[in-house]
Structures are given as C-alpha cells and as structure tokens.
Design an enzyme around this catalytic site. Structure first.
Site, PDB file in Angstrom:
ATOM      1  N   LYS A 113       0.831  -1.212   0.000  1.00 54.47           N
ATOM      2  CA  LYS A 113       0.000   0.000   0.000  1.00 54.47           C
ATOM      3  C   LYS A 113       0.856   1.248   0.000  1.00 54.47           C
ATOM      4  O   LYS A 113       0.488   2.259  -0.594  1.00 54.47           O
ATOM      5  CB  LYS A 113      -0.920   0.023   1.226  1.00 54.47           C
ATOM      6  N   LYS A 200      -5.145 -10.201  -6.312  1.00 53.85           N
ATOM      7  CA  LYS A 200      -6.383 -10.537  -5.601  1.00 53.85           C
ATOM      8  C   LYS A 200      -7.484  -9.501  -5.850  1.00 53.85           C
ATOM      9  O   LYS A 200      -7.180  -8.340  -6.142  1.00 53.85           O
ATOM     10  CB  LYS A 200      -6.084 -10.741  -4.109  1.00 53.85           C
ATOM     11  N   LYS A 203     -10.925  -4.067  -2.820  1.00 52.34           N
ATOM     12  CA  LYS A 203     -11.775  -2.869  -2.815  1.00 52.34           C
ATOM     13  C   LYS A 203     -11.013  -1.665  -3.330  1.00 52.34           C
ATOM     14  O   LYS A 203     -11.595  -0.717  -3.835  1.00 52.34           O
ATOM     15  CB  LYS A 203     -12.190  -2.543  -1.374  1.00 52.34           C
TER      16      LYS A 203
HETATM   17  P1  TYM Z   1     -10.601  -6.015   4.588  1.00 50.13           P
HETATM   18  O1  TYM Z   1     -11.791  -5.138   4.677  1.00 50.13           O
HETATM   19  O2  TYM Z   1      -9.517  -5.666   3.652  1.00 50.13           O
HETATM   20  O3  TYM Z   1     -11.040  -7.512   4.271  1.00 50.13           O
HETATM   21  C1  TYM Z   1     -12.064  -8.126   5.009  1.00 50.13           C
HETATM   22  C2  TYM Z   1     -11.961  -9.649   4.919  1.00 50.13           C
HETATM   23  O4  TYM Z   1     -12.080 -10.079   3.567  1.00 50.13           O
HETATM   24  C3  TYM Z   1     -10.966 -10.921   3.242  1.00 50.13           C
HETATM   25  N1  TYM Z   1     -10.626 -10.696   1.832  1.00 50.13           N
HETATM   26  C4  TYM Z   1     -10.538 -11.671   0.925  1.00 50.13           C
HETATM   27  N2  TYM Z   1     -10.716 -12.995   1.015  1.00 50.13           N
HETATM   28  C5  TYM Z   1     -10.575 -13.717  -0.129  1.00 50.13           C
HETATM   29  N3  TYM Z   1     -10.247 -13.171  -1.334  1.00 50.13           N
HETATM   30  C6  TYM Z   1     -10.055 -11.842  -1.456  1.00 50.13           C
HETATM   31  N4  TYM Z   1      -9.755 -11.312  -2.642  1.00 50.13           N
HETATM   32  C7  TYM Z   1     -10.198 -11.026  -0.286  1.00 50.13           C
HETATM   33  N5  TYM Z   1     -10.092  -9.703  -0.069  1.00 50.13           N
HETATM   34  C8  TYM Z   1     -10.359  -9.507   1.245  1.00 50.13           C
HETATM   35  C9  TYM Z   1      -9.845 -10.468   4.171  1.00 50.13           C
HETATM   36  O5  TYM Z   1      -8.874 -11.467   4.330  1.00 50.13           O
HETATM   37  C10 TYM Z   1     -10.611 -10.185   5.442  1.00 50.13           C
HETATM   38  O6  TYM Z   1     -10.833 -11.373   6.171  1.00 50.13           O
HETATM   39  N6  TYM Z   1      -7.419  -6.082   8.244  1.00 50.13           N
HETATM   40  C11 TYM Z   1      -8.716  -6.683   7.990  1.00 50.13           C
HETATM   41  C12 TYM Z   1      -9.804  -6.056   8.823  1.00 50.13           C
HETATM   42  C13 TYM Z   1      -9.639  -6.246  10.300  1.00 50.13           C
HETATM   43  C14 TYM Z   1      -9.752  -7.466  11.005  1.00 50.13           C
HETATM   44  C15 TYM Z   1      -9.554  -7.146  12.393  1.00 50.13           C
HETATM   45  C16 TYM Z   1      -9.979  -8.774  10.623  1.00 50.13           C
HETATM   46  C17 TYM Z   1      -9.394  -5.269  11.218  1.00 50.13           C
HETATM   47  N7  TYM Z   1      -9.349  -5.811  12.467  1.00 50.13           N
HETATM   48  C18 TYM Z   1      -9.605  -8.120  13.368  1.00 50.13           C
HETATM   49  C19 TYM Z   1     -10.012  -9.747  11.615  1.00 50.13           C
HETATM   50  C20 TYM Z   1      -9.816  -9.425  12.963  1.00 50.13           C
HETATM   51  C21 TYM Z   1      -9.018  -6.655   6.502  1.00 50.13           C
HETATM   52  O7  TYM Z   1      -8.357  -7.251   5.752  1.00 50.13           O
HETATM   53  O8  TYM Z   1     -10.083  -6.012   6.093  1.00 50.13           O
END
Ligand code: TYM
Length: 336
Positions: A113, A200, A203
């Site tokens: 990022k 991947k 968003k």
């Molecule tokens: P975020 O919003 O980027 O993603 C949320 C969840 O979606 C999963 N994910 C995917 N899984 C499969 N294929 C993809 N292309 C893909 N893109 C996203 C992510 O692995 C995630 O599970 N940092 C975290 C948010 C967070 C969090 C936490 C998660 C903040 N605090 C505590 C668990 C526990 C995140 O990736 O958000």
C-alpha cells in the site's frame, strides 16, 4: 467449558465484494451457532488511507447491513462499530509501545500500500496491524476467520501477545492475553481479480470491473463477467499455473453453486468460455439476489440497524473492559 470466541471484521471502504464474502463472511455465518462471535465494522482502519469524510458513516452503516444481509444474525452475534468501543484505541496505544518498529515495516500489505500511496503514507497505515491485534486480543478471541491475505497480520497479533505482553509482563501459568489462531478456509480464501487472475480481488483496485460487489445489480454483474479476462486454451481447468483466470472463475463457480471441484471439473472441463460465462453469471446473480433483497429491507430501516449497533456496542464494551484492565494492571498503571 464455554463456547470458543471468534472475532473478525471488514473495513467500511466502499461496497463489500465477492472476496470479502467468500473468504471471510461466509465462514462467520457457519460459526455463529457453535461459537461466541463478535463481528465489527473496522472504521478506524478505514481512515488509515486517505478517506472521504462524507461517506464514512454511510459506509459503516451499509457494511453492518451487508453483514446481516449475508446471514449474520444479530440475535446470535455481537455486531458493532469498532470506533464505538474506545478500548480498541487504548489497547492499540499500549501495544504500540511494546511492538518493535521493524516488525511493522516488514508487513507485506504495508509495503504494497505504501508504494501505491507515495507521499500520502500515514503513521496509521504503518500501525494498522497493531490496531488489528488490539481488536482481536481485546476479546480473548480463540479464532479469527479471515482470508489468506490477513495471515501475516494474525501472526503479528500472536507474536505481540506471546513475546511482548505475556513473556514480559505475565508468566506461562498466568498469561495476560490469549493467543488467537487464524481460521482460513481452503476454498475462497483468495478470490482473484476478474481482470487479472494473478492479483487478488480488492476494494482499493481502481478498476471497478475487477471485482463483483455484493450490491452490484444483475446487468452490471453480467457485463463484468462478460468482460472478465480469459485465455485462448480449449476447455477449462483448475490448478494450471498458466491459467490463473480459469482456476479463479471455476473456483468461484464451485462455491456459489455449492459443488466440490471434482464435480465442477466434470461439468466444465469440455466447455469453452462462451458457454461457461453465462453459467457463472446466473450462479452469481442467484447467489446475490437474496442478499440484495435483505439488504434493501435493512437499509430502508436505519432505526433497526442503529438498535442492533447500540446493543452490539454495549456487549462489546463489557467484553473488552476486563482485558483492557488486565493489560493496564500488568503494565503497572495506577488505578484509583
Ligand atoms: P478487509 O476489509 O480488507 O477484508 C475483510 C476480509 O475479507 C478478506 N478478503 C478476501 N478474502 C478472499 N479473497 C479476497 N480477494 C479477499 N479480499 C479480502 C480479508 O482477508 C478479510 O478477512 N485487516 C482486515 C480487517 C480487520 C480485522 C480485524 C480482521 C481489522 N481488524 C480483526 C479480523 C480481525 C481486513 O483485511 O479487512
């Protein structure tokens, strides 16, 4: 013995996509009856990259509605907004002061990022994984269901708990923080972009056609799948490293139709893209239709959602308070 605790969250940065659903939320739905579950909308994480202040609260509410629309039941789970529970920020600060800077500098997501953001990289972006560790550790979570891309952040949360808090301020018999385990599904944990099967689905990708959002209308889904990248090989197959798009789209089709890879292989191995794409389009539209209908009901009744989030906040606050107090005591703060 009580039920195992689960915590997870998604950032409210724009609409959720198929990767968020198939990699994470789908898994949460399966856990809610057998586990004690906490699901938060991680709005503090959403401001670690430049964000739109007019949009943040709407996106937070919409994300909570999408959780419920995907099948997260507020009568079984605690659903809340991260920033509503002040303990997240306070524990993050305490953990910041024991976490080595170089642990954060080597995080892959930070490196990726920060290349994209150039001069706009904030201290918050570097600190993102410590806040995530605080989210998890506050609730004494046993399991954290996430997609593959979060594995390194989960390892960091474990290292902070074990090496930086328990080993320094507690003892093996009396750990201060529980060490969580990641829960990453085999299927769906890495859904790839529609425009490039080697990156991947995300968003933050500029091109909206690279992802299917859960709230995309049928026409748009049709258009995106029609334009999705393909190749010139005959037949369709899983697992060929030369054909990441085939592997990805067949994998999505398998999950959405509830089939295993073998049965999809026998259904599709002789097909060309021209025949497969309409099948995938229909499967995607029908899988998303009930989510979209439920979402519409929910978002048209914000009072109901506010009630869910208010209750969630109270339950989350009371679960978090004990852990925060334990860490404060262990670190030697004055209590009066
Ligand atoms: P975020 O919003 O980027 O993603 C949320 C969840 O979606 C999963 N994910 C995917 N899984 C499969 N294929 C993809 N292309 C893909 N893109 C996203 C992510 O692995 C995630 O599970 N940092 C975290 C948010 C967070 C969090 C936490 C998660 C903040 N605090 C505590 C668990 C526990 C995140 O990736 O958000």
């Amino acid at each position: 013995m009580g039920r195992l605790r689960v915590l997870s969250g998604v950032q409210p940065t724009g609409a959720l996509h198929l990767g968020n659903w198939l990699g994470a939320i789908r898994n949460w739905v399966d856990l809610q009856k057998s586990h004690e579950t906490f699901f938060c909308v991680v709005d503090l994480h959403a401001i670690t990259s430049p964000h739109n202040a007019d949009q943040l609260s709407k996106d937070s509410l919409s994300t909570a509605a999408q959780y419920i629309a995907c099948g997260i039941d507020p009568s079984e789970c605690t659903i809340f907004i991260q920033s509503h529970v002040k303990a997240h920020s306070e524990l993050c600060w305490l953990l910041n002061c024991v976490t080595p800077l170089n642990w954060l500098e080597r995080m892959i997501q930070y490196k990726e990022k920060s290349i994209k953001l150039g001069d706009n990289v904030s201290v918050g972006l570097l600190d993102y994984p410590v806040l995530m560790a605080a989210d998890i550790l506050l609730y004494d979570a046993d399991l954290v269901p996430v997609g593959e891309d979060q594995k390194q952040h989960l390892e960091l949360a474990r290292d902070i708990a074990q090496q930086r808090i328990n080993a320094r301020f507690g003892s093996e018999e009396k750990p201060i923080l529980k060490t969580p385990k990641p829960m990453i599904l085999k299927e769906g944990s890495r859904i790839m972009s529609l425009t490039d099967g080697r990156t991947k689905m995300s968003k933050s990708a500029e091109n909206d056609s690279s992802r299917i959002n859960l709230l995309d209308p049928p026409d748009l889904i049709k258009k995106k799948i029609k334009r999705a990248k393909t190749d010139a090989h005959l037949g369709l197959e899983f697992g060929n490293p030369e054909r990441p798009e085939a592997d990805n789209l067949l994998g999505i089709y398998a999950i959405l139709t509830g089939q295993n890879n073998d049965s999809v292989k026998s259904e599709c191995s002789q097909m060309g893209w021209g025949k497969f794409k309409p099948l995938l389009t229909d499967a995607t539209i029908s899988a998303l239709e009930p989510i979209q209908l439920r979402y519409k009901d929910l978002i048209d009744n914000p009072e109901e959602l506010h009630k869910v989030l208010q209750e969630g906040r109270e339950k989350a606050e009371s679960a978090a308070e004990g852990t925060l107090q334990r860490v404060r005591n262990a670190l030697g703060f004055l209590s009066i």
